[in-house]
Design a protein around this motif. Structure first.
Motif, short mmCIF file in Angstrom:
data_model
loop_
_atom_site.label_atom_id
_atom_site.label_comp_id
_atom_site.label_asym_id
_atom_site.label_seq_id
_atom_site.Cartn_x
_atom_site.Cartn_y
_atom_site.Cartn_z
N VAL A 147 3.64 -0.89 7.65
CA VAL A 147 2.91 0.50 7.14
C VAL A 147 3.63 0.80 6.23
CG1 VAL A 147 2.28 2.66 7.88
CG2 VAL A 147 2.24 0.86 9.71
N GLU A 148 5.02 0.99 6.16
CA GLU A 148 5.66 1.60 4.87
C GLU A 148 5.37 0.55 3.73
OE1 GLU A 148 7.17 1.03 7.94
OE2 GLU A 148 7.00 3.09 8.39
N ILE A 197 -3.43 -7.29 8.70
CA ILE A 197 -2.01 -7.52 8.16
C ILE A 197 -1.09 -6.89 9.21
CG2 ILE A 197 -0.63 -6.67 6.39
CD1 ILE A 197 -2.99 -6.97 4.41
N LEU A 198 -1.43 -5.73 9.64
CA LEU A 198 -0.41 -5.02 10.60
C LEU A 198 -0.15 -5.91 11.91
CD1 LEU A 198 -0.96 -1.17 9.78
CD2 LEU A 198 0.81 -2.64 8.87
N THR A 199 -1.52 -6.35 12.39
CA THR A 199 -1.36 -6.99 13.54
C THR A 199 -0.52 -8.39 13.58
OG1 THR A 199 -3.50 -6.12 14.32
CG2 THR A 199 -2.85 -8.25 15.51
N GLU A 232 -0.14 1.15 -1.98
CA GLU A 232 -1.02 2.08 -2.30
C GLU A 232 -0.65 3.11 -3.14
OE1 GLU A 232 -2.31 3.00 1.81
OE2 GLU A 232 -3.52 1.12 2.18
N GLY A 233 0.49 3.68 -2.77
CA GLY A 233 1.05 4.55 -3.84
C GLY A 233 1.36 4.41 -5.26
#
Length: 331
Positions: free
Chosen positions: A265-266, A257-259, A272-273
């Motif tokens: 990231v945020e 997903i990040l790549t 996740e929070g």
């Protein structure tokens, strides 16, 4: 996948606190199998699995509260706390079955019913490598092919049947090849996208009238077979750590997903929070909610109880009264 991981972590802690009693089989490490298959399923498709079913129950529509409260035997559980770890159900989800391998013949029956009723749906019948050598599986491979029942046999190969490695238990560990006249495919069960695409292929195959298909998902469980098994007497801690570092399904998807810049990231931390907060809240309910009353223990035993007036007790001549409180699902 992250929700399932958090739920299973919570379930493990509740078991250690002795809030969950009896059997408890965790799915941590295998999340990509269930999530990938569920992502490919259509509204008319159904699923049946064994006792490592908490994640599947959530994916098939039961809330984290419904799952965790069922584990602790509380009234907010999806079966009012009467079923526990091995017996959870939902729409198009037939459990949660405690007898090793016994869910697979039932899955063929569900698939045959879909064909008989013309729903265009298929049934995914899951089992582990530990159940793969049972005779009943080979019997229903044959029956499913004779009927061309729309059934996908899925062997979730996590490498160990209880404490016995697949290599020690099976002369042929290529489980996807063991259907003989039923074709089979292999997929990396730690890659959620690969599992989704393999399931789409399998659904297209079986729904087009070609009959059943076998799918093996190569996966890994981080915990022992159940909570009573530390999981380190037949494999090393280094082996578990290596899989976590190199093949973890959540970590690998996060990296993809990040790549590909699908999210930051945020954004992932925010997701996740929210999940952590939801599961933490569900855990509190599972610990504090009330249990059902004694007179409800004999409620909702049968789907059609019209001719049932009483239920056998543990002692003779002291029958219990049957009640109908809830609505039967999958009827």
């Amino acid at each position: 996948m992250y929700t399932i991981r958090r739920m299973e972590t919570a379930a493990g802690n509740l078991y250690k606190e002795k809030v969950i009693r009896g059997f408890c089989h965790l799915y941590s490490g295998q999340e990509a199998c269930a999530v990938g298959m569920r992502a490919a399923m259509r509204p008319e498709d159904s699923c049946i699995t064994a006792y490592r079913c908490h994640g599947w129950t959530y994916l098939m529509g039961v809330s984290p509260v419904g799952v965790l409260a069922e584990l602790t035997g509380r009234s907010s559980g999806c079966a009012r706390g009467k079923g526990g770890s091995m017996h959870m159900y939902g729409k198009n989800f037939y459990g949660g079955n405690g007898i090793v391998g016994a869910q697979v013949p039932l899955g063929v029956g569900i698939g045959f019913a879909a064909k008989y009723n013309g729903t265009q749906g298929a049934c995914i019948a899951l089992y582990g490598d530990g159940a793969a050598n049972q005779g009943q599986l080979f019997e229903v491979y044959n029956m499913a092919k004779l009927w061309n029942a729309p059934c996908i046999f899925v062997c979730e190969n996590n490498g160990y049947g209880m404490g016995t490695s697949a290599e020690r238990a099976s002369a042929n560990t290529n489980y996807y090849t063991r259907g003989d006249f039923v074709p089979g495919i292999w997929v990396d069960g730690m890659d959620v996208l690969a599992v989704r695409e393999a399931t789409r292929f399998a659904l297209e195959h079986t729904s087009s009238g070609k009959g059943p298909i076998l799918m093996e998902t190569a996966t890994y469980r981080y915990s022992g077979h159940s909570m009573s098994d530390p999981g380190t007497s037949y494999r090393s801690r280094d082996e578990i750590a290596e899989v976590r570092q190199t093949r973890d399904p959540i970590t690998s998807l996060r990296e993809k997903i990040l790549t590909t810049e699908l999210a930051t990231v945020e954004e992932l931390k925010e997701i996740e929070g929210k999940i952590r907060a939801e599961v933490d809240s569900a855990t509190k309910v599972a610990k504090t909610d009330k249990e059902i009353s004694v007179d409800e223990l004999t409620a909702d035993i049968y789907a059609n109880p019209e001719n049932l007036t009483s239920v056998r007790n543990t002692v003779p001549h002291a029958e219990l009264q049957h009640k109908r409180l809830g609505q039967a699902v999958n009827m």
